[in-house]
Scaffold this motif. Sequence first.
Motif, PDB file in Angstrom:
ATOM      1  N   ILE A   1       3.572  -1.706  -9.095  1.00  0.00           N
ATOM      2  CA  ILE A   1       2.745  -1.039  -8.082  1.00  0.00           C
ATOM      3  C   ILE A   1       2.993  -1.631  -6.702  1.00  0.00           C
ATOM      4  CG2 ILE A   1       0.365  -0.645  -7.330  1.00  0.00           C
ATOM      5  CD1 ILE A   1      -0.371  -0.542 -10.353  1.00  0.00           C
ATOM      6  N   GLN A   2       3.081  -2.947  -6.616  1.00  0.00           N
ATOM      7  CA  GLN A   2       3.269  -3.607  -5.328  1.00  0.00           C
ATOM      8  C   GLN A   2       4.617  -3.282  -4.693  1.00  0.00           C
ATOM      9  OE1 GLN A   2       2.701  -7.734  -6.209  1.00  0.00           O
ATOM     10  NE2 GLN A   2       0.467  -7.635  -6.121  1.00  0.00           N
TER      11      GLN A   2
ATOM     12  N   ASN B   1      -4.842   5.657  -0.331  1.00  0.00           N
ATOM     13  CA  ASN B   1      -4.997   6.448   0.888  1.00  0.00           C
ATOM     14  C   ASN B   1      -5.768   7.700   0.490  1.00  0.00           C
ATOM     15  OD1 ASN B   1      -3.059   8.372  -0.153  1.00  0.00           O
ATOM     16  ND2 ASN B   1      -1.439   6.982   0.544  1.00  0.00           N
TER      17      ASN B   1
ATOM     18  N   ASN C   1     -10.236  -2.288   1.072  1.00  0.00           N
ATOM     19  CA  ASN C   1      -9.180  -1.277   0.981  1.00  0.00           C
ATOM     20  C   ASN C   1      -9.764   0.085   0.625  1.00  0.00           C
ATOM     21  OD1 ASN C   1      -7.111  -3.059   1.608  1.00  0.00           O
ATOM     22  ND2 ASN C   1      -6.654  -3.537  -0.529  1.00  0.00           N
TER      23      ASN C   1
ATOM     24  N   LYS D   1      -2.423   0.446  -2.506  1.00  0.00           N
ATOM     25  CA  LYS D   1      -1.699   1.716  -2.383  1.00  0.00           C
ATOM     26  C   LYS D   1      -2.631   2.904  -2.140  1.00  0.00           C
ATOM     27  CE  LYS D   1       2.381  -0.056  -3.201  1.00  0.00           C
ATOM     28  NZ  LYS D   1       3.462  -0.041  -2.201  1.00  0.00           N
TER      29      LYS D   1
ATOM     30  N   LYS E   1       8.156   1.753  -3.389  1.00  0.00           N
ATOM     31  CA  LYS E   1       8.056   2.258  -2.026  1.00  0.00           C
ATOM     32  C   LYS E   1       7.907   3.783  -1.977  1.00  0.00           C
ATOM     33  CE  LYS E   1       8.922  -1.916  -0.600  1.00  0.00           C
ATOM     34  NZ  LYS E   1       7.807  -2.765  -0.077  1.00  0.00           N
TER      35      LYS E   1
ATOM     36  N   THR F   1      -3.964   9.345  -2.601  1.00  0.00           N
ATOM     37  CA  THR F   1      -3.895   8.638  -3.886  1.00  0.00           C
ATOM     38  C   THR F   1      -5.261   8.320  -4.461  1.00  0.00           C
ATOM     39  OG1 THR F   1      -3.709   6.511  -2.731  1.00  0.00           O
ATOM     40  CG2 THR F   1      -1.665   7.607  -3.332  1.00  0.00           C
TER      41      THR F   1
ATOM     42  N   THR G   1      11.684  -1.250 -10.326  1.00  0.00           N
ATOM     43  CA  THR G   1      11.633  -1.617  -8.907  1.00  0.00           C
ATOM     44  C   THR G   1      13.007  -1.464  -8.263  1.00  0.00           C
ATOM     45  OG1 THR G   1       9.844  -3.178  -9.360  1.00  0.00           O
ATOM     46  CG2 THR G   1      11.031  -3.446  -7.281  1.00  0.00           C
TER      47      THR G   1
ATOM     48  N   ASP H   1       6.468   7.345  -2.420  1.00  0.00           N
ATOM     49  CA  ASP H   1       5.163   7.975  -2.646  1.00  0.00           C
ATOM     50  C   ASP H   1       5.172   8.747  -3.961  1.00  0.00           C
ATOM     51  OD1 ASP H   1       4.247   6.961  -0.264  1.00  0.00           O
ATOM     52  OD2 ASP H   1       4.634   8.803   0.885  1.00  0.00           O
TER      53      ASP H   1
ATOM     54  N   ILE I   1       4.425   6.390  -6.826  1.00  0.00           N
ATOM     55  CA  ILE I   1       3.022   5.980  -6.866  1.00  0.00           C
ATOM     56  C   ILE I   1       2.147   7.128  -7.373  1.00  0.00           C
ATOM     57  CG2 ILE I   1       1.040   5.294  -5.425  1.00  0.00           C
ATOM     58  CD1 ILE I   1       2.984   3.037  -5.959  1.00  0.00           C
ATOM     59  N   TYR I   2       2.419   8.338  -6.888  1.00  0.00           N
ATOM     60  CA  TYR I   2       1.630   9.487  -7.342  1.00  0.00           C
ATOM     61  C   TYR I   2       1.737   9.648  -8.851  1.00  0.00           C
ATOM     62  CZ  TYR I   2       1.249  10.933  -2.444  1.00  0.00           C
ATOM     63  OH  TYR I   2       0.984  10.992  -1.108  1.00  0.00           O
TER      64      TYR I   2
END
Length: 830
Positions: free
Chosen positions: A96-97, A145, A190, A143, A100, A148, A50, A102, A105-106
């Motif tokens: 995960i939270q 969209n 979500n 997360k 920031k 994702t 993080t 992308d 996360i990907y």
Amino acid sequence: MWFSFWRSRDRFTLDELKYLTDQLMRVQVVNDLNKDFVIEALRSIAELITYGDQHDTNFFEFFMEKQVMGEFVRILRISKNVIVSVQLLQTMSIMIQNLKSDHSIYYLFSNEHINFLITYSFDFRNEELLSYYISFLRAISGKLNKNTISLLVKTENEEIVAFPLYVEAIRFAFHEEGMIRTAVRALTLNVYHVGDVSVNKYIASIPHADYFLNLVKFFREHCISLNGMVLRTTESQGLESTSSILSAVDEIEDNLYYFNDVVSAGIPDVGTLITDTMLKLLIFPLLLPSLRIEVSGGKKFGSVTSLYLLCCILRILKIKDLANTVAVALICSIEGLLPNSEAKLNGFRGDHDETHESHVDDEKPSGDLDSSSIIVSVPSLSISPSAQHNCGGSASVLRDALISYITSGDDVQVVGSLSVLATFLQTKELDESMLDALGILPQRKQHKKLLLKALVGEDSGEEQLFASENCTSKDGCDGELNIYLQRLKDQYEVSCSYQEVGESPRVHRYLVLDALISLFCRTNISADTLWDGGWLLRQLLPYSESEFNNHHLQSLKDSYKKCCSQLLDEARGTWPDLLIQVLSDEWRKCKRAIEASSPRKEPKSILFPTKKYSPSDGMPAESSFAAGETMYECVKVFVLLHQLQIFSAGRSLPDQLPILPPADFPENSRAKSAGLNVIGPKLSTELSLVDAVPCRIAFERGKERHFSFLAISMGTSGWIILAEESPQKPRYGTVRVVAPLAGCKPRIDDRHSRWLHLRIRPSTLPLTETAKNAANLKLKSKSLVDGRWTLAFRDEASCKSALTMILEEIDLQCSEVERRLRHMISEEEM
């Protein structure tokens, strides 16, 4: 929470991350000796990743290079310790939270490690583990969209065949723990609001669409549970049952808001699925029939609960088809909605007292009201003669059942019926033709509709716009009405008929208008409920008196005259000193309430109605509190009827009542003789004792005190004063005790002619706008107790003199109240 694990800045280095990763890779088995290190390593890696995501990209580059996610999965596989699983889930949730980037996360979502963790066979019997697992799933959903979400699904031939995140989450949608249910719902929303076409198609397909069916079944069980609570509460009211009902109401409304959020996501077919299921499992078999049907054998779905649920569903669930289908069901014959096709309303069979039954299936679970197995008994409708005439004998229409509640039901039924009509009126999704058929299309909308028809050349519109009130429409039902009538028959297999084709919409309006006028003339209904009726009337007729006929006007005038008489009685009652102030306050409140754009109460008020005071509520009838309740009720009814008198005459409501101003004090009054100013007597102030009578009283046992007694009125106020004579200044004294004069009920003792008994009421009446149920009345009765004084005078003549003084001053006080009110009353009666 995890911020408590942050270490000093020198710990956040790439070397530290390399060290922890290397040590974690060396672990071949997790046991009691090394589990603490593994837990700490997992926690620290989450912190470092993080930190690196926000400060140094090399951290996450190393995380990807060493495939640390794979190490997490390996640790999970070789560990049998629940606490390690918990820490791993917490580590993943934190990462995960807080990531920031992308890109980060990907990477996390682009391999099968996330899906492996989602589908891993955790031991969910451990509540802590389940809680962290759900938090992990919810963190992933946060997360999502359109980019994702594709990383978490499996496809074949461009069709989604698996979506572990969604499938595993809805397994816990009906968990007994409320926090878990809430988290799952947040996760599903979500997913829905991503708006991915392929995902939406997967969600709406079989068997995943069963989730929405089960949601409605789950909601129905909560409705049945609430109904049981309400029925039990009517038998024994208390604070405990009230709190249970409030909790159940919150749960039901939360469910409905979730339904509405799901529908608003716009997933094809889901809105239709929820509508159809809600109608078939709850509204048609339980709610609508129970407006006139009772279930025998101890299982009963009450009309009160049904009215509340109908209001709640229509107010929260914004679905056009649902609102219009319920509305059209209310204007159809009730026979088509009965669980037993042979059951008919009384009045449509030769034997009115006959009860038609269908047997209950003994194998049904307790409390499960299945529409095909309930025993029904149908009470007769109580509808006004005008309503029966206008219905053309169609007393089986549920709309007329609502009207019968208004005209002859109790407080709860009246509130429920008014709330349902108000909810329909406020439902934007409802077609105007439905409002017209229900008789609640506002006058301005009706005129606009007819004017539009006339302008475009439709003869019926011009005829109705300028015709008399008894005209009939040549067009019959509007198109929308016909569509939903046909849908009832075809889609929901409800045998229904609309028997009012050819009737003018004015007939429907007069059913409602007659009922409201009848309601305002009832004396057994609480003022708060009458105000609700006043709001509905103003919505239907916002600016014109033209639709009031002579019978309406005479009925309102007769009720108003009776209320005026009662108000003048209150001027000589227990609380005349507060009467004018209460009148002014309630006038403003009533005007604000009936002119508001929306009802002042929420649907849950149906379950907690304002209760008209009666001696059976546990408060003694002679209590000043009981008299105060009666006075408040009288004032609230008076201001409503007074405003209706003005409104029915076509005049606008003034902001203030036309009450006369206070009169000047006569020079020969006792108040002037005592030297009181306009403020009135205050403790420790000096006053003249010219008219005072010496007396004795003991406020504590064995401690008798000597005072000079005075009864004094000033305008609409009055006081009983006990003063101590000043030794330095004869015939003057210091005020020691002050009590209200009104309501003191002076009485000379039957055995001791020198004793005068007084009832001392509080100076104020602590009434609130909360529901006045029995429990609240008992609480108020404990906090509001009348005092009892016994004054001893030196002889019989002094005692009678004091009594005469009290009666004279009470008469002056009450006469001033009557003088200020009579102008207002006589002006309106003319």
